[in-house]
Design a protein around this motif. Structure first.
Motif, PDB file in Angstrom:
ATOM      1  N   CYS A 251       2.702  -2.180   6.707  1.00 45.55           N
ATOM      2  CA  CYS A 251       1.823  -1.822   7.507  1.00 45.55           C
ATOM      3  C   CYS A 251       0.944  -3.192   7.754  1.00 45.55           C
ATOM      4  O   CYS A 251       0.386  -4.369   7.170  1.00 45.55           O
ATOM      5  N   TYR A 252       0.210  -3.497   8.826  1.00 46.18           N
ATOM      6  CA  TYR A 252      -0.707  -4.405   9.968  1.00 46.18           C
ATOM      7  C   TYR A 252      -2.095  -4.094   9.445  1.00 46.18           C
ATOM      8  O   TYR A 252      -2.165  -2.909  10.117  1.00 46.18           O
ATOM      9  N   LYS A 253      -2.725  -5.542  10.230  1.00 46.56           N
ATOM     10  CA  LYS A 253      -4.274  -5.605   9.749  1.00 46.56           C
ATOM     11  C   LYS A 253      -4.394  -6.036  11.565  1.00 46.56           C
ATOM     12  O   LYS A 253      -3.793  -6.738  11.408  1.00 46.56           O
TER      13      LYS A 253
ATOM     14  N   VAL B  83       4.671   0.375   0.862  1.00 48.10           N
ATOM     15  CA  VAL B  83       4.501   0.192   2.122  1.00 48.10           C
ATOM     16  C   VAL B  83       4.364  -1.689   1.894  1.00 48.10           C
ATOM     17  O   VAL B  83       3.185  -2.122   1.474  1.00 48.10           O
TER      18      VAL B  83
ATOM     19  N   LYS C 239      -4.865   3.826   4.421  1.00 45.40           N
ATOM     20  CA  LYS C 239      -5.857   3.031   5.034  1.00 45.40           C
ATOM     21  C   LYS C 239      -6.406   3.599   6.169  1.00 45.40           C
ATOM     22  O   LYS C 239      -6.418   4.394   6.527  1.00 45.40           O
TER      23      LYS C 239
ATOM     24  N   TYR D   6      -6.214  -0.436  10.598  1.00 44.95           N
ATOM     25  CA  TYR D   6      -4.617  -0.905   9.968  1.00 44.95           C
ATOM     26  C   TYR D   6      -3.561   0.202  10.903  1.00 44.95           C
ATOM     27  O   TYR D   6      -3.805   1.443  11.361  1.00 44.95           O
TER      28      TYR D   6
ATOM     29  N   SER E 236       0.853  -1.061   0.091  1.00 40.32           N
ATOM     30  CA  SER E 236      -0.196   0.073   0.028  1.00 40.32           C
ATOM     31  C   SER E 236       0.750   1.325   0.168  1.00 40.32           C
ATOM     32  O   SER E 236       1.638   1.454   0.832  1.00 40.32           O
TER      33      SER E 236
ATOM     34  N   ARG F  37       1.553   0.980  11.782  1.00 41.61           N
ATOM     35  CA  ARG F  37       2.913   0.835  11.251  1.00 41.61           C
ATOM     36  C   ARG F  37       2.987   1.335  12.649  1.00 41.61           C
ATOM     37  O   ARG F  37       2.620   1.842  13.777  1.00 41.61           O
TER      38      ARG F  37
ATOM     39  N   CYS G  68      -1.722   3.824   8.458  1.00 46.77           N
ATOM     40  CA  CYS G  68      -0.714   3.269   6.938  1.00 46.77           C
ATOM     41  C   CYS G  68      -2.067   4.496   6.687  1.00 46.77           C
ATOM     42  O   CYS G  68      -2.850   4.761   6.450  1.00 46.77           O
TER      43      CYS G  68
END
Length: 153
Positions: free
Chosen positions: A141-143, A9, A54, A59, A6, A61, A51
């Motif tokens: 980028c985490y969810k 990233v 998002k 989401y 994204s 970071r 992020c």
């Protein structure tokens, strides 16, 4: 860092903010161990940011800025050279190494770890009143898991 991206990233996976921050701090500790010179690290904690583009509730970071003050200023250059040689042996890809654009032309190393979805930027700030290595780690980028929201700290 090549998987789903994204805005350039990489997607780092699904995690809670705390678990992701712990993982990035662990990576910082691994880098500390690779420095190979005596000195003292700052005790900064990791933080959470959004992020770009998002949903900030879903989401995030992780960033972890810290510094290292070598026992001898001359050891800072040794630590930088050691990182340049040791990081690739531990899964890192050096994407930049050399003087930056600052007035002091400080040597800067930037490296990515594709598997861990983390990048590090290390700057040897040996000129000035407070010589140190400045380290900035940032995750992909985490969810958050379904039903959870991002915890900011």
């Amino acid at each position: 860092m090549t998987e789903e991206k994204s805005e350039g990233v990489p997607f780092a996976g699904t995690s809670t903010s705390r678990d992701a921050a712990d993982a990035v701090e662990k990576v910082s500790s691994e880098i500390y161990d690779l420095l190979g010179v005596k000195g003292k690290a700052s005790e900064n904690s990791a933080g959470v940011t959004g992020c770009e583009g998002k949903d900030p509730k879903t989401y995030f970071r992780v960033f972890h800025p810290w510094s290292f003050k070598a026992a001898a200023v001359s050891d800072q250059a040794k630590a930088m050279e050691r990182l340049k040689s040791e990081l690739p042996k531990h899964g890192w890809k050096i994407v930049r190494y050399g003087p930056n654009n600052s007035k002091n032309k400080s040597v800067t190393l930037t490296a990515d770890h594709d598997e861990k979805k983390v990048s590090v930027k290390v700057t040897n700030m040996e000129k000035g009143d407070a010589p140190m290595l400045s380290l900035d780690l940032v995750s992909g980028c985490y969810k958050v898991p379904d039903g959870k929201t991002v915890e900011h700290f």
